[in-house]
Design an enzyme around this catalytic site. Structure first.
Site, PDB file in Angstrom:
ATOM      1  N   ASP A   1       0.814  -1.220   0.000  1.00 54.59           N
ATOM      2  CA  ASP A   1       0.000   0.000   0.000  1.00 54.59           C
ATOM      3  C   ASP A   1       0.847   1.268   0.000  1.00 54.59           C
ATOM      4  O   ASP A   1       0.419   2.304   0.504  1.00 54.59           O
ATOM      5  CB  ASP A   1      -0.961   0.010   1.207  1.00 54.59           C
ATOM      6  CG  ASP A   1      -1.852  -1.220   1.222  1.00 54.59           C
ATOM      7  OD1 ASP A   1      -2.640  -1.378   0.281  1.00 54.59           O
ATOM      8  OD2 ASP A   1      -1.736  -2.019   2.171  1.00 54.59           O
ATOM      9  N   GLU A   2       2.049   1.191  -0.588  1.00 51.80           N
ATOM     10  CA  GLU A   2       2.919   2.374  -0.625  1.00 51.80           C
ATOM     11  C   GLU A   2       2.491   3.373  -1.701  1.00 51.80           C
ATOM     12  O   GLU A   2       2.908   4.530  -1.674  1.00 51.80           O
ATOM     13  CB  GLU A   2       4.368   1.953  -0.903  1.00 51.80           C
ATOM     14  CG  GLU A   2       4.965   0.974   0.092  1.00 51.80           C
ATOM     15  CD  GLU A   2       4.761  -0.472  -0.334  1.00 51.80           C
ATOM     16  OE1 GLU A   2       3.957  -0.711  -1.271  1.00 51.80           O
ATOM     17  OE2 GLU A   2       5.387  -1.360   0.281  1.00 51.80           O
ATOM     18  N   GLY A   3       1.708   2.881  -2.681  1.00 52.60           N
ATOM     19  CA  GLY A   3       1.331   3.722  -3.810  1.00 52.60           C
ATOM     20  C   GLY A   3       1.907   3.213  -5.118  1.00 52.60           C
ATOM     21  O   GLY A   3       2.040   3.984  -6.080  1.00 52.60           O
ATOM     22  N   LYS A   4       2.208   1.926  -5.177  1.00 48.33           N
ATOM     23  CA  LYS A   4       2.836   1.365  -6.397  1.00 48.33           C
ATOM     24  C   LYS A   4       1.932   1.547  -7.618  1.00 48.33           C
ATOM     25  O   LYS A   4       2.409   1.825  -8.721  1.00 48.33           O
ATOM     26  CB  LYS A   4       3.151  -0.125  -6.187  1.00 48.33           C
ATOM     27  CG  LYS A   4       4.206  -0.389  -5.123  1.00 48.33           C
ATOM     28  CD  LYS A   4       4.507  -1.857  -4.984  1.00 48.33           C
ATOM     29  CE  LYS A   4       3.347  -2.646  -4.425  1.00 48.33           C
ATOM     30  NZ  LYS A   4       3.005  -2.272  -3.028  1.00 48.33           N
TER      31      LYS A   4
ATOM     32  N   HIS B   1      -4.054  -2.245  -6.093  1.00 49.54           N
ATOM     33  CA  HIS B   1      -3.316  -1.042  -6.462  1.00 49.54           C
ATOM     34  C   HIS B   1      -4.299   0.015  -6.972  1.00 49.54           C
ATOM     35  O   HIS B   1      -4.893  -0.146  -8.041  1.00 49.54           O
ATOM     36  CB  HIS B   1      -2.277  -1.373  -7.530  1.00 49.54           C
ATOM     37  CG  HIS B   1      -1.203  -2.302  -7.047  1.00 49.54           C
ATOM     38  ND1 HIS B   1      -0.249  -2.840  -7.866  1.00 49.54           N
ATOM     39  CD2 HIS B   1      -0.936  -2.772  -5.797  1.00 49.54           C
ATOM     40  CE1 HIS B   1       0.572  -3.604  -7.151  1.00 49.54           C
ATOM     41  NE2 HIS B   1       0.160  -3.587  -5.901  1.00 49.54           N
TER      42      HIS B   1
ATOM     43  N   THR C   1       3.862 -12.698   2.848  1.00 47.16           N
ATOM     44  CA  THR C   1       3.148 -13.270   1.722  1.00 47.16           C
ATOM     45  C   THR C   1       4.055 -14.305   1.073  1.00 47.16           C
ATOM     46  O   THR C   1       5.282 -14.175   1.114  1.00 47.16           O
ATOM     47  CB  THR C   1       2.770 -12.182   0.698  1.00 47.16           C
ATOM     48  OG1 THR C   1       2.011 -12.766  -0.359  1.00 47.16           O
ATOM     49  CG2 THR C   1       3.997 -11.504   0.106  1.00 47.16           C
TER      50      THR C   1
END
Length: 397
Positions: free
Chosen positions: A17-20, A47, A254
């Site tokens: 959830d970093e903004g990829k 995303h 994961t």
């Protein structure tokens, strides 16, 4: 030549959830791109891209779709056809014409089936308060089953007991070979019967997966290499380096290589740049460590597109952690530049690498820029708030 003119590998430097997605969209909208190549994960990716008044949470389609860039799902991706079909229908609603025509899939990619999904959810529910933070999409179960060749009932493989006699793992290419697929699905159904039984029977699955095979272009051989030789590729990673199967904090990981290593293998030595994506603060979804977790941070930065997941659990937030950022970069064997998102957040703090109390971060761009070149900046969720700059490579390009 600018750092981002050639092939670019986009990786997350946090817990996901970093903004990829927004960064991949910005890269594709900024310069001609032949394809977005997904190099890990599966249907659990989420995303978010906001562009031209549209919002979509990209899961298996690449986040360059709104920019008109095709997607290639590499052999490292776990493919879930039902979720893929649902996503295609949503993209059509979003105004993307015939989205499946924008997709190619490596035939060697593992198939995530309802058997894997139901088993994954049954295991996570049985863990109760000790949940791992799984999304409940069958990802770990798909990988685990693929590792069981030659194992027998009662054996323990990767800390899980083998509950039956496994067969060969189904792949995307099997969808076009009904007799092969039926044999593999029959084995799956028998294997997982003691744990979970989905509503779909094998006959229905064979028919539906045959339709899937007719709808997408299934590739063999070195499709990524062919694409790479014809133009610029953007490699889209899922999750983040701190959730990596080898470098994350087990069991809250994961079952996927989230670092750039799969992409590098697909590129076969071709020149590229690695772009590490980070928010100006830390987040994670579900169970697992978050050393700087802060209820006040969570309250100050309401999340537009992430919520509590049915299986995954709650959305969480905390101050930036310099030691974790350094660790994530090291897990990637270094990155060439950073993409910094959520620069519109204010009142930020960072915990220094020596573990001393958090200090104020009044100018996050200066702080990140003192470490590595900042090649992409993001303000707010919309593409309009993103800027792609040029930067000279220091490592790979």
């Amino acid at each position: 030549m600018s750092l981002l003119d050639g092939h670019v590998v986009v990786v997350g430097l946090g817990f996901g959830d970093e903004g990829k997605g927004a960064v991949v969209d910005a890269l594709c909208a900024d310069r001609p791109t032949t394809a977005v190549v997904r190099f890990n994960g599966g249907a659990q990716a989420a995303h978010n891209v906001v562009a031209d008044g549209r919002h979509h949470t990209f899961s298996q389609f690449g986040a360059g779709t709104f920019a008109g860039v095709p997607t290639h799902l590499s052999r490292f991706v776990l493919v879930e056809p039902f979720a893929l079909a649902a996503e295609a229908r949503q993209l059509e609603t979003d105004g993307v014409r015939n989205p499946l025509s924008l997709l190619s899939v490596d035939g060697r990619a593992l198939l995530t089936t309802p058997f894997h999904i139901y088993a994954n959810r049954a295991r996570e529910q049985a863990r109760g308060a000790g949940r791992h933070g799984s999304c409940g999409k069958g990802i770990g179960e798909t990988v685990w089953y693929s590792l069981l060749s030659g194992a027998g009932p009662g054996e323990v493989v990767e800390n899980q007991e083998v509950i039956g006699t496994p067969g060969d793992a189904p792949t995307v290419a099997d969808c076009a070979r009904p007799s092969v697929l039926r044999r593999k699905l029959d084995a799956l159904a028998r294997f997982y019967a003691p744990l979970a039984a989905p509503s779909h029977d094998v006959d229905a699955l064979v028919t539906l997966y045959r339709d899937f095979a007719d709808a997408v272009r299934i590739t063999d051989g070195d499709e990524t290499g062919r694409l790479a030789d014809s133009g610029r590729l953007v490699f889209e990673g899922a999750q983040g380096a701190l959730l990596d199967q080898h470098h994350g904090f087990h069991p809250h990981t994961t079952w996927s290589t989230t670092t750039p290593h799969n992409a590098r293998e697909l590129l076969g030595g071709r020149r590229h740049a690695v772009l590490g994506v980070t928010r100006t603060y830390l987040t994670r979804h579900g169970a697992g460590p978050l050393p700087t977790e802060s209820a006040s941070m969570l309250a100050r930065f309401p999340e537009a597109h992430n919520d509590t997941g049915e299986y995954q659990g709650a959305w969480r937030a905390g101050d930036l952690d310099e030691a974790l950022l350094d660790y994530a970069i090291a897990a990637c064997d270094g990155v060439d530049a950073l993409a910094v998102t959520h620069l519109d957040a204010t009142g930020l703090r960072v915990v220094p690498a020596d573990g001393s109390p958090a200090v104020g971060l009044p100018d996050p761009l200066a702080w990140f820029g003192a470490r590595l070149p900042v090649a992409v900046t993001g303000y707010g969720p919309d593409r309009a708030g993103y800027r792609v700059a040029g930067a000279r490579s220091t490592i790979n390009a």
